[in-house]
Design a protein around this motif. Sequence first.
Motif, short mmCIF file in Angstrom:
data_model
loop_
_atom_site.label_atom_id
_atom_site.label_comp_id
_atom_site.label_asym_id
_atom_site.label_seq_id
_atom_site.Cartn_x
_atom_site.Cartn_y
_atom_site.Cartn_z
N LEU A 100 0.82 -1.21 0.00
CA LEU A 100 0.00 0.00 0.00
C LEU A 100 0.86 1.26 0.00
O LEU A 100 0.51 2.26 -0.66
CB LEU A 100 -0.95 -0.02 1.20
N GLU A 101 1.99 1.24 0.72
CA GLU A 101 2.89 2.39 0.73
C GLU A 101 3.45 2.67 -0.66
O GLU A 101 3.71 3.83 -1.00
CB GLU A 101 4.05 2.15 1.71
N LYS A 102 3.64 1.63 -1.45
CA LYS A 102 4.14 1.78 -2.82
C LYS A 102 3.02 2.09 -3.81
O LYS A 102 3.26 2.28 -5.00
CB LYS A 102 4.83 0.49 -3.29
N ASN A 103 1.77 2.10 -3.32
CA ASN A 103 0.60 2.29 -4.17
C ASN A 103 0.47 1.21 -5.23
O ASN A 103 0.03 1.47 -6.35
CB ASN A 103 0.59 3.69 -4.82
N PHE A 104 0.90 0.00 -4.88
CA PHE A 104 0.74 -1.14 -5.77
C PHE A 104 -0.58 -1.83 -5.46
O PHE A 104 -0.97 -1.95 -4.30
CB PHE A 104 1.87 -2.16 -5.58
N THR A 105 -1.25 -2.30 -6.49
CA THR A 105 -2.48 -3.06 -6.29
C THR A 105 -2.14 -4.54 -6.12
O THR A 105 -1.04 -4.99 -6.48
CB THR A 105 -3.42 -2.91 -7.50
N GLN A 106 -3.10 -5.27 -5.61
CA GLN A 106 -2.94 -6.73 -5.55
C GLN A 106 -2.81 -7.27 -6.96
O GLN A 106 -2.03 -8.20 -7.19
CB GLN A 106 -4.13 -7.38 -4.84
N ASP A 107 -3.54 -6.69 -7.90
CA ASP A 107 -3.44 -7.12 -9.30
C ASP A 107 -2.02 -6.99 -9.82
O ASP A 107 -1.52 -7.88 -10.49
CB ASP A 107 -4.38 -6.29 -10.20
N TYR A 108 -1.39 -5.87 -9.50
CA TYR A 108 -0.03 -5.63 -9.97
C TYR A 108 0.94 -6.67 -9.41
O TYR A 108 1.72 -7.26 -10.16
CB TYR A 108 0.44 -4.22 -9.60
N LEU A 109 0.89 -6.90 -8.09
CA LEU A 109 1.79 -7.89 -7.51
C LEU A 109 1.50 -9.28 -8.06
O LEU A 109 2.43 -10.02 -8.37
CB LEU A 109 1.70 -7.88 -5.99
N ALA A 110 0.24 -9.62 -8.18
CA ALA A 110 -0.12 -10.93 -8.72
C ALA A 110 0.42 -11.10 -10.13
O ALA A 110 0.98 -12.15 -10.47
CB ALA A 110 -1.64 -11.11 -8.71
N GLU A 111 0.30 -10.07 -10.93
CA GLU A 111 0.81 -10.12 -12.31
C GLU A 111 2.32 -10.32 -12.32
O GLU A 111 2.85 -11.13 -13.07
CB GLU A 111 0.45 -8.83 -13.04
N GLN A 112 3.02 -9.59 -11.45
CA GLN A 112 4.48 -9.72 -11.37
C GLN A 112 4.90 -11.11 -10.90
O GLN A 112 5.96 -11.61 -11.29
CB GLN A 112 5.06 -8.66 -10.40
N LEU A 113 4.07 -11.75 -10.09
CA LEU A 113 4.37 -13.08 -9.56
C LEU A 113 3.81 -14.20 -10.44
O LEU A 113 4.00 -15.38 -10.13
CB LEU A 113 3.79 -13.21 -8.14
N ASN A 114 3.10 -13.83 -11.49
CA ASN A 114 2.46 -14.81 -12.38
C ASN A 114 1.45 -15.71 -11.65
O ASN A 114 1.41 -16.92 -11.86
CB ASN A 114 3.50 -15.67 -13.11
N ILE A 115 0.66 -15.07 -10.79
CA ILE A 115 -0.43 -15.78 -10.11
C ILE A 115 -1.69 -14.93 -10.25
O ILE A 115 -1.62 -13.77 -10.65
CB ILE A 115 -0.11 -16.05 -8.62
N SER A 116 -2.83 -15.49 -9.88
CA SER A 116 -4.08 -14.73 -9.96
C SER A 116 -4.18 -13.75 -8.78
O SER A 116 -3.57 -13.95 -7.73
CB SER A 116 -5.29 -15.66 -9.95
N GLN A 117 -4.97 -12.71 -8.99
CA GLN A 117 -5.18 -11.73 -7.92
C GLN A 117 -5.85 -12.38 -6.73
O GLN A 117 -5.51 -12.09 -5.58
CB GLN A 117 -6.02 -10.55 -8.45
N SER A 118 -6.79 -13.28 -6.97
CA SER A 118 -7.49 -13.92 -5.85
C SER A 118 -6.54 -14.79 -5.03
O SER A 118 -6.63 -14.83 -3.81
CB SER A 118 -8.68 -14.73 -6.34
N TYR A 119 -5.61 -15.46 -5.70
CA TYR A 119 -4.62 -16.26 -4.98
C TYR A 119 -3.70 -15.35 -4.17
O TYR A 119 -3.41 -15.62 -3.00
CB TYR A 119 -3.81 -17.13 -5.95
N TYR A 120 -3.28 -14.25 -4.78
CA TYR A 120 -2.43 -13.29 -4.05
C TYR A 120 -3.16 -12.75 -2.82
O TYR A 120 -2.57 -12.63 -1.74
CB TYR A 120 -1.96 -12.13 -4.94
N ALA A 121 -4.43 -12.42 -2.98
CA ALA A 121 -5.21 -11.89 -1.86
C ALA A 121 -5.25 -12.90 -0.71
O ALA A 121 -5.14 -12.52 0.47
CB ALA A 121 -6.63 -11.56 -2.31
#
Length: 70
Positions: free
Chosen positions: A15-36
């Motif tokens: 949140l401090e970096k203003n990154f979304t869960q979608d962004y991190l999930a995309e960078q990790l090659n996983i789904s947003q729901s899995y990242y959440a």
Amino acid sequence: MINNRVCTKIKILRLEKNFTQDYLAEQLNISQSYYAKIENGKKEMSIKMFFDVLKILEVDIVSFVSELKE
């Protein structure tokens, strides 16, 4: 298993970096729901994924661990 304090700290850093869960999930090659689920402590994260998350968040392990102690 990565504990809830670690997951909470990752969420705060994201949140401090203003990154979304979608962004991190995309960078990790996983789904947003899995990242959440990882971020909420409902799914386990491998050590490799943990270090990948830290790299994306531009945080080194020493800083991360020292902040957890505070």
